[in-house]
Write a protein that holds these residues in place. Structure first.
Motif, PDB file in Angstrom:
ATOM      1  N   ILE A 220      16.643  36.107   3.813  1.00  0.00           N
ATOM      2  CA  ILE A 220      16.061  35.730   5.320  1.00  0.00           C
ATOM      3  C   ILE A 220      17.281  35.857   6.038  1.00  0.00           C
ATOM      4  O   ILE A 220      17.341  36.599   7.124  1.00  0.00           O
ATOM      5  CB  ILE A 220      15.461  34.376   5.350  1.00  0.00           C
ATOM      6  N   TYR A 221      18.526  35.352   5.719  1.00  0.00           N
ATOM      7  CA  TYR A 221      19.752  35.375   6.399  1.00  0.00           C
ATOM      8  C   TYR A 221      20.079  36.912   6.565  1.00  0.00           C
ATOM      9  O   TYR A 221      20.600  37.248   7.748  1.00  0.00           O
ATOM     10  CB  TYR A 221      20.893  34.678   5.668  1.00  0.00           C
TER      11      TYR A 221
ATOM     12  N   GLY B 283      14.213  40.566  -3.738  1.00  0.00           N
ATOM     13  CA  GLY B 283      14.022  39.317  -4.192  1.00  0.00           C
ATOM     14  C   GLY B 283      14.508  38.980  -5.503  1.00  0.00           C
ATOM     15  O   GLY B 283      14.903  37.705  -5.594  1.00  0.00           O
ATOM     16  N   SER B 284      14.431  40.104  -6.301  1.00  0.00           N
ATOM     17  CA  SER B 284      14.985  39.533  -7.817  1.00  0.00           C
ATOM     18  C   SER B 284      16.601  39.722  -7.683  1.00  0.00           C
ATOM     19  O   SER B 284      17.163  39.054  -8.524  1.00  0.00           O
ATOM     20  CB  SER B 284      14.369  40.700  -8.715  1.00  0.00           C
ATOM     21  N   CYS B 285      17.290  40.463  -6.600  1.00  0.00           N
ATOM     22  CA  CYS B 285      18.482  40.545  -6.499  1.00  0.00           C
ATOM     23  C   CYS B 285      19.304  39.115  -5.799  1.00  0.00           C
ATOM     24  O   CYS B 285      20.399  38.739  -6.302  1.00  0.00           O
ATOM     25  CB  CYS B 285      19.146  41.441  -5.859  1.00  0.00           C
TER      26      CYS B 285
ATOM     27  N   PHE C  26      17.995  38.342   9.287  1.00  0.00           N
ATOM     28  CA  PHE C  26      18.374  37.735  10.515  1.00  0.00           C
ATOM     29  C   PHE C  26      19.564  38.556  11.183  1.00  0.00           C
ATOM     30  O   PHE C  26      19.729  38.769  12.342  1.00  0.00           O
ATOM     31  CB  PHE C  26      18.804  36.279  10.401  1.00  0.00           C
ATOM     32  N   VAL C  27      20.756  38.647  10.163  1.00  0.00           N
ATOM     33  CA  VAL C  27      21.909  39.456  10.540  1.00  0.00           C
ATOM     34  C   VAL C  27      21.712  40.998  10.932  1.00  0.00           C
ATOM     35  O   VAL C  27      22.152  41.331  12.150  1.00  0.00           O
ATOM     36  CB  VAL C  27      22.920  39.453   9.504  1.00  0.00           C
ATOM     37  N   LEU C  28      20.431  41.453  10.140  1.00  0.00           N
ATOM     38  CA  LEU C  28      20.199  42.999  10.579  1.00  0.00           C
ATOM     39  C   LEU C  28      19.385  42.754  12.018  1.00  0.00           C
ATOM     40  O   LEU C  28      19.676  43.809  12.713  1.00  0.00           O
ATOM     41  CB  LEU C  28      19.350  43.381   9.734  1.00  0.00           C
TER      42      LEU C  28
END
Length: 257
Positions: A200-201, A191-193, A204-206
Motif C-alpha cells: 500500500i505504501y 504480495g508474495s514478495c 501511495f508513493v507511486l
C-alpha cells in the motif's frame, strides 16, 4: 272569446316549449356527431432516452487531474498544494516506518495515542487552569450526516465494483477479462514478495510521483504508451490465434449437445 284567447295562448306556450325541446335535442345530436367524427386523441408518451452511442474520449485526451477524480485527492497527488502533499506523504512514511522498520504494533499504537490524549486532557483540565485561564478542551464528535455520507459512498463504490466484476466474469469482453486476470496475477506476485502495508505504501508513493512526472512529460509518455499498446495488441492477436481460436465456441458446443 276569452276562452278562445286562453286556448290559443296555451297552445302557443306548448308549441314554444316543443320547439325549445327539439332544438336542445338537435344541439345534443350535433355535438355527439361532432364528437364521434373527431378521432380520439391517443396518449403520447415521451420517447425513451437515446443511448449515447458515441465513443467516449480517450483517456490520453483528458487532463491528468480528471483521470485522478478531479477532487482534493487529485490536488494532493499532483502537488497543487505542496505543503499538504508533503505532509500527507510524510505522515504515510512515518506510519510505514513505525510498523515496518521499528516493528510497532497497531494495538500498541492505539493504546499509546489514547494515553497521550487522556494525559493532555487531564493536564488541561486540572493543572493549567490553576495558573492560566485556558479555554475548554475541544470536544470531538462525529456527526450523523457525515457518517451516513461516508457509509453511502462506501456502499455505492462496493456495489459498482461488484457489478464490474460480474460484467467481467460474464465473458462478454474477453480482452478485459484477461487483463484483469493478468493484473491480479501480478498483484499476487508482488504480495508474495512484501506484506500488505508495504504494498500500500509503494502504491501511495507511486501516486505521488508518477502522475506528476506524466503531467510534466505527457507528450513523450504518450508516444511510449502508444508503442506499448500496439505491442500488447500484437501479442494478444498471436495469443488469440494460437490458443483462443482453438477453444470451441458456444455455438459449436450447442450443436454437439
Amino acid at each position: 272569446m276569452a276562452d278562445n284567447l286562453i286556448g290559443e295562448h296555451e297552445s302557443s306556450i306548448v308549441d314554444s316549449a316543443k320547439e325549445k325541446i327539439t332544438e336542445s335535442f338537435q344541439e345534443d345530436d350535433s355535438s355527439s356527431s361532432d364528437s364521434d367524427s373527431k378521432p380520439i386523441p391517443k396518449k403520447t408518451f415521451p420517447p425513451p432516452p437515446k443511448r449515447n452511442t458515441a465513443h467516449s474520449a480517450s483517456w490520453k485526451d483528458k487532463p491528468v487531474h480528471d483521470l485522478l477524480g478531479g477532487g482534493k485527492a487529485a490536488d494532493i497527488f499532483l502537488w497543487r498544494n505542496k505543503k499538504k502533499s508533503a505532509s500527507v506523504l510524510l505522515f504515510s512514511t512515518i506510519v510505514w516506518a513505525l510498523f515496518e522498520m521499528i516493528e510497532y504494533h497497531l494495538l500498541s499504537l492505539i493504546c499509546h495515542i489514547l494515553i497521550l490524549v487522556l494525559g493532555i486532557h487531564f493536564l488541561w483540565s486540572n493543572t493549567l487552569n490553576l495558573f492560566y485561564r485556558c479555554p475548554q478542551f475541544p470536544q470531538v464528535a462525529l456527526e450523523e450526516d457525515t457518517v451516513l455520507q461516508i457509509a453511502t459512498v462506501v456502499r455505492i463504490e462496493i456495489n459498482n465494483a461488484m457489478e464490474d466484476l460480474r460484467e467481467i466474469a460474464s465473458g462478454k469482453d474477453l480482452k478485459k477479462f484477461l487483463t484483469v486476470i493478468a493484473f491480479l496475477w501480478i498483484v499476487s506476485i508482488a504480495g508474495s514478495c512484501c506484506n500488505l502495508l508495504t504494498l500500500i505504501y509503494i502504491c501511495f508513493v507511486l501516486l505521488h510521483t508518477v502522475p506528476v512526472l506524466y503531467e510534466q512529460h505527457k507528450e513523450k509518455a504518450d508516444v511510449l504508451l502508444e508503442k506499448g499498446e500496439a505491442e500488447l495488441k500484437k501479442q494478444f492477436e498471436v495469443f488469440h490465434e494460437k490458443v483462443l481460436s482453438k477453444v470451441p465456441s458456444r455455438q459449436f458446443s450447442k450443436k454437439i449437445a
